[in-house]
Design a protein around this motif. Structure first.
Motif, PDB file in Angstrom:
ATOM      1  N   ALA A  19       0.832  -1.193   0.000  1.00 25.50           N
ATOM      2  CA  ALA A  19       0.000   0.000   0.000  1.00 25.50           C
ATOM      3  C   ALA A  19       0.869   1.245   0.000  1.00 25.50           C
ATOM      4  CB  ALA A  19      -0.912   0.013   1.230  1.00 25.50           C
ATOM      5  N   ILE A  20       0.541   2.179  -0.876  1.00 27.24           N
ATOM      6  CA  ILE A  20       1.195   3.484  -0.897  1.00 27.24           C
ATOM      7  C   ILE A  20       0.342   4.421  -0.056  1.00 27.24           C
ATOM      8  CG2 ILE A  20       1.945   5.398  -2.343  1.00 27.24           C
ATOM      9  CD1 ILE A  20       2.232   3.360  -4.643  1.00 27.24           C
ATOM     10  N   ASP A  21       0.742   4.639   1.180  1.00 28.24           N
ATOM     11  CA  ASP A  21      -0.051   5.433   2.107  1.00 28.24           C
ATOM     12  C   ASP A  21       0.185   6.928   1.955  1.00 28.24           C
ATOM     13  OD1 ASP A  21      -1.255   3.213   3.288  1.00 28.24           O
ATOM     14  OD2 ASP A  21       0.443   2.912   4.621  1.00 28.24           O
ATOM     15  N   GLY A  22       1.112   7.314   1.092  1.00 25.74           N
ATOM     16  CA  GLY A  22       1.347   8.731   0.856  1.00 25.74           C
ATOM     17  C   GLY A  22       2.420   8.924  -0.188  1.00 25.74           C
ATOM     18  N   VAL A  23       2.208   9.923  -1.045  1.00 30.70           N
ATOM     19  CA  VAL A  23       3.213  10.362  -2.005  1.00 30.70           C
ATOM     20  C   VAL A  23       3.429  11.839  -1.727  1.00 30.70           C
ATOM     21  CG1 VAL A  23       3.829  10.633  -4.432  1.00 30.70           C
ATOM     22  CG2 VAL A  23       2.451   8.668  -3.711  1.00 30.70           C
ATOM     23  N   PHE A  24       4.666  12.242  -1.462  1.00 30.24           N
ATOM     24  CA  PHE A  24       4.951  13.594  -0.994  1.00 30.24           C
ATOM     25  C   PHE A  24       5.924  14.257  -1.958  1.00 30.24           C
ATOM     26  CE2 PHE A  24       4.514  10.561   2.546  1.00 30.24           C
ATOM     27  CZ  PHE A  24       3.262  10.957   3.008  1.00 30.24           C
ATOM     28  N   THR A  25       5.459  15.321  -2.604  1.00 36.51           N
ATOM     29  CA  THR A  25       6.241  15.977  -3.645  1.00 36.51           C
ATOM     30  C   THR A  25       6.284  17.478  -3.412  1.00 36.51           C
ATOM     31  OG1 THR A  25       4.300  16.249  -5.075  1.00 36.51           O
ATOM     32  CG2 THR A  25       5.592  14.226  -5.347  1.00 36.51           C
ATOM     33  N   SER A  26       7.157  18.130  -4.174  1.00 35.86           N
ATOM     34  CA  SER A  26       7.223  19.587  -4.235  1.00 35.86           C
ATOM     35  C   SER A  26       7.399  19.979  -5.685  1.00 35.86           C
ATOM     36  CB  SER A  26       8.395  20.119  -3.400  1.00 35.86           C
ATOM     37  OG  SER A  26       8.648  21.495  -3.697  1.00 35.86           O
ATOM     38  N   ALA A  27       6.664  20.989  -6.113  1.00 38.20           N
ATOM     39  CA  ALA A  27       6.780  21.453  -7.493  1.00 38.20           C
ATOM     40  C   ALA A  27       8.154  22.030  -7.780  1.00 38.20           C
ATOM     41  CB  ALA A  27       5.700  22.502  -7.786  1.00 38.20           C
ATOM     42  N   ALA A  28       8.929  22.323  -6.724  1.00 39.82           N
ATOM     43  CA  ALA A  28      10.259  22.904  -6.909  1.00 39.82           C
ATOM     44  C   ALA A  28      11.366  21.862  -6.868  1.00 39.82           C
ATOM     45  CB  ALA A  28      10.502  23.956  -5.828  1.00 39.82           C
ATOM     46  N   LEU A  29      11.008  20.570  -6.645  1.00 38.25           N
ATOM     47  CA  LEU A  29      12.014  19.522  -6.499  1.00 38.25           C
ATOM     48  C   LEU A  29      11.694  18.337  -7.390  1.00 38.25           C
ATOM     49  CD1 LEU A  29      12.272  19.520  -2.592  1.00 38.25           C
ATOM     50  CD2 LEU A  29      13.890  20.575  -4.187  1.00 38.25           C
ATOM     51  N   ASP A  30      12.728  17.676  -7.882  1.00 40.93           N
ATOM     52  CA  ASP A  30      12.550  16.434  -8.635  1.00 40.93           C
ATOM     53  C   ASP A  30      12.206  15.296  -7.681  1.00 40.93           C
ATOM     54  OD1 ASP A  30      13.237  17.692 -11.008  1.00 40.93           O
ATOM     55  OD2 ASP A  30      15.360  17.139 -10.860  1.00 40.93           O
ATOM     56  N   GLY A  31      11.498  14.290  -8.195  1.00 39.64           N
ATOM     57  CA  GLY A  31      11.258  13.072  -7.445  1.00 39.64           C
ATOM     58  C   GLY A  31      10.174  13.200  -6.397  1.00 39.64           C
ATOM     59  N   ALA A  32      10.167  12.215  -5.494  1.00 38.79           N
ATOM     60  CA  ALA A  32       9.108  12.155  -4.489  1.00 38.79           C
ATOM     61  C   ALA A  32       9.573  11.330  -3.298  1.00 38.79           C
ATOM     62  CB  ALA A  32       7.854  11.530  -5.085  1.00 38.79           C
ATOM     63  N   TYR A  33       8.875  11.509  -2.197  1.00 36.90           N
ATOM     64  CA  TYR A  33       8.981  10.610  -1.052  1.00 36.90           C
ATOM     65  C   TYR A  33       7.706   9.769  -1.025  1.00 36.90           C
ATOM     66  CZ  TYR A  33      12.817  13.514   0.667  1.00 36.90           C
ATOM     67  OH  TYR A  33      14.003  14.192   0.785  1.00 36.90           O
ATOM     68  N   VAL A  34       7.846   8.490  -0.677  1.00 39.96           N
ATOM     69  CA  VAL A  34       6.712   7.579  -0.687  1.00 39.96           C
ATOM     70  C   VAL A  34       6.668   6.810   0.623  1.00 39.96           C
ATOM     71  CG1 VAL A  34       5.671   5.567  -1.811  1.00 39.96           C
ATOM     72  CG2 VAL A  34       6.779   7.312  -3.189  1.00 39.96           C
TER      73      VAL A  34
END
Length: 708
Positions: free
Chosen positions: A391-406
């Motif tokens: 389960a992916i309980d969260g995807v955390f991004t920023s429009a100013a940064l590449d990639g994501a935290y999951v």
């Protein structure tokens, strides 16, 4: 069940007696008769809906005293609780990560801690505690961190605190570098900040204007702008019902404004309990000047369920004509949904959500309970190779940064925070350390039951390796089935002692959830709601037919909206179960007009005529309880400060079951007077509840070490 005498509850002739004088207070019977479009309905416990009634608190206290005497006397409960506490203490829990500027914020309950704290890491990688509710008190109540939102540059953070898990948030603001808390306080901000200004000078937020605890509380909310250093009483009203020409909303809906550090355009949204939303765009400068003209993007009928702003492009995830979703793109400054270009077509799996990053749009995908992730970039969908299915309980991004935290977890894989870099490579951040819990002794099995109408219903079993189909295994079957919310794999340390005691945990993916998209949700909603509880019944009948268990060893449970699922399964097939748990369960839906959370009614109704009344009456477990019926053992759970499911739902259900059952099986009401819906509960509170539920199930389903 009645009052002051010592009461006994039995299993196979064995008794656990409550000490004399600890019996529950009898529920006062005071019939009220309502006429619903020609159908007369009697409610014997309407008085419980009044928290000021002099019998209300004493009823809860004596019922809970009785419950404690019974649960605490279960052999094995103490040892089970100690094992649960040890395991939960070994496991950290991180619920959210937010990159902002040079800072990385994350909310975590560290190993051994009793509640969540907010941490921040600076550019040098050093971390520190930013907000620690465990050292705070509001009167005698524990404090919960309800929500938080850093400014886009990470220099400030707005956050909400409330007492006793009540979610009654008061907004605070902190200067991140120094830890200084600014003097501003804004009450009635339960839903928090929706967007910081790109320069960090202020933020948009939602506030409520009516009396807390009343059915009017969530109605006619307002979106306001707060500038740092100013008196909140002077905050400018931006949107409310009827204020902005072109933005239509009813009293149950809320408006938000979302900002981006990469765009001069803001998103304006109107939402309610539905997954769909209405959207507009406007220029931020015009909004700040108070002279904005919103440009319509979509209405609720366009079935847009997610959006992501990428500089001048607006990506939309729509279910209209494509029940499993497709992604289209349109110019943010001049949106035109009719001319939007399709970039991700509908496929076999469900497209669930969108998240904007500097290097593209992350797309979350659901496939029958298992979630996946892909990155849409340069016109292509690039699958992300996650370390395991779960389960992916969260995807955390920023429009100013590449990639994501999951945030990723599985039934037997502890949740962790993983970093996806610009190239799509996935690595464990170590933010949430893997606990020293050995799961090699357990296994899972995914299977399907056939519902009454022939639909295949997925379910998952967790058990110790070597479990045999003897028909005598204690089974704890859970189901939800509402809001298009998917019941996904999750690591639960507390369930392992239950499995060690011979138990089998079952997660049923009933209709009403989102496991197969919009159609799966609509197949268990309103007029089709009966599919939710009958799907649970079908799964349980399959477990019996396959000799995993039998009715004497089978328990069911539902939480919150799952109270309908478990409550109606219990009342429709009491012969199929040995026990049932209604955990903060919504059990008396025809009385939604009397509770604070009335804005949720779009998922269920509302009742406006005889036909819509019949739909909600059919899902009302409280009214479905019939006198003289042999009901199994039932444990009803509530928190005294619950803002989402009023405690009287659970209390009325318990009282009617106690008065109606012809069996000697116990009907218990458990009340936590320092808790609400569970979201703000401490680890100690969660562990105690888990120990009570699992020991109750093991006792009633015949587990060897839990009998007298």
């Amino acid at each position: 069940m009645t009052g002051a005498a010592a009461l006994g509850v039995t299993l196979g002739g064995r008794a656990i007696a409550a000490p004399s004088g600890t019996g529950p207070r009898s529920a006062r019977i005071e019939p009220v008769v309502d006429d619903y479009w020609g159908t007369k309905v009697t409610d014997n416990y309407r008085w419980m809906e009044n928290p000021k009634d002099p019998d209300w608190r004493p009823f809860l206290e004596t019922q809970n005293g009785r419950t404690r005497s019974v649960l605490d006397a279960i052999p094995g409960r103490k040892a089970l609780g100690e094992r649960i506490s040890a395991l939960s203490g070994d496991a950290a829990a991180t619920t959210r990560v937010a990159p902002a500027g040079e800072w990385l914020f994350y909310q975590q309950r560290p190993v051994g801690a009793d509640n969540f704290k907010l941490f921040v890491r600076g550019p040098n990688g050093a971390g520190r505690v930013l907000i620690d509710p465990t050292v705070m008190k509001i009167g005698e109540a524990h404090v919960s961190l309800d929500w938080w939102e850093p400014s886009l540059d990470g220099k400030h953070i707005a956050y909400g605190l409330s007492p006793s898990g009540s979610e009654a948030s008061v907004l605070h603001i902190m200067e991140v570098a120094t830890g200084k808390v600014l003097p501003e306080r804004i009450a009635k901000t339960d839903w928090g900040v929706t967007g910081w200004l790109p320069d960090g000078s202020g933020f948009f937020y939602i506030t409520f204007v009516n009396e807390r605890g009343t059915p009017q509380f969530y109605l006619n909310s307002e979106c306001r702008l707060h500038k740092l250093g100013t008196d909140p009483k002077t905050d400018r009203l931006i949107i409310r019902r009827g204020l902005v020409p072109g933005i239509d909303m009813d009293e149950t809906q809320a408006a938000f404004i979302a900002t981006s550090e990469q765009s001069s355009t803001v998103l304006i949204g109107v939402v309610d309990i539905r997954t769909e939303k209405a959207l507009w765009t406007a220029e931020l400068a015009d909004v700040l000047a108070g002279k904005f003209t919103p440009k319509k993007v979509c209405g609720f009928d366009d079935l847009v369920v997610a959006q992501a702003l990428d500089k001048n492009d607006l990506y939309l995830l729509s279910n209209k004509g494509n029940a499993r979703g497709r992604v289209v793109v349109t110019p943010a400054k001049a949106p035109d949904l009719g001319a939007a270009r399709e970039v991700v077509p509908e496929g076999k799996a469900v497209l669930e959500d969108l998240y904007g990053a500097r290097n593209g749009i992350f797309v979350k995908i659901m496939d029958g309970g298992i979630q996946k992730l892909a990155l849409f970039s340069n016109g292509k969908m690039n699958p992300i190779a996650l370390p395991f299915d779960g389960a992916i309980d969260g995807v955390f991004t920023s429009a100013a940064l590449d990639g994501a935290y999951v945030r990723l977890g599985g039934w037997l894989d502890p949740s962790g925070i993983w970093r996806i870099d610009a190239a799509g490579k996935v690595s464990d951040t170590g933010i949430n350390p893997r606990p020293a819990i050995d799961t090699s002794a357990y296994e899972t099995r995914r299977a399907f039951a056939t519902a009454k109408d022939g639909v295949k219903i997925p379910y998952t079993l967790l058990y110790r390796k070597g479990m045999k189909a003897t028909g005598t295994n204690p089974v704890f079957a859970t189901a939800y089935g509402a809001y298009q919310y998917s019941s996904t794999p999750r690591f639960m340390p507390a369930v392992l002692p239950f499995l060690d005691a011979g138990g089998v945990y079952c997660n049923a993916n009933v209709r009403g959830g989102g496991e197969y998209g919009r159609d799966w949700h609509k197949a268990g909603q309103k007029a089709t709601k009966a599919n939710s509880w009958r799907d649970l019944i079908a799964v349980c009948e399959t477990l019996v037919a396959d000799k995993v268990t039998s009715p004497q060893h089978l328990a069911i449970s539902g939480t919150s909206a799952g109270g309908i699922t478990v409550g109606r399964a219990l009342t429709e097939r009491p012969d199929l179960f040995a026990a049932a748990i209604s955990d903060v369960g919504w059990t008396n839906p025809i009385r939604y007009v009397a509770e604070q959370n009335v804005a949720d009614i779009e998922e269920w109704g509302p009742m406006v005529d005889a036909a819509s009344f019949k739909i909600m009456y059919d899902m009302d477990a409280y009214q479905a309880v019939k006198p003289g019926t042999s009901y199994p053992a039932v444990l009803c759970v509530t928190g005294a400060t619950d803002p989402r499911v009023a405690p009287w739902h659970v209390a009325k259900f318990a009282a009617r079951l106690q008065a109606s059952t012809s069996s000697k099986n116990p009907v218990l009401l458990r009340v936590d007077f320092d808790a609400g819906h569970g979201l703000g509960s401490t680890r100690t509170q969660r562990d105690a509840l888990a120990a009570d539920i699992y020991s109750f199930v093991l006792w009633r389903t015949g587990a060897k070490d839990f009998q007298t």
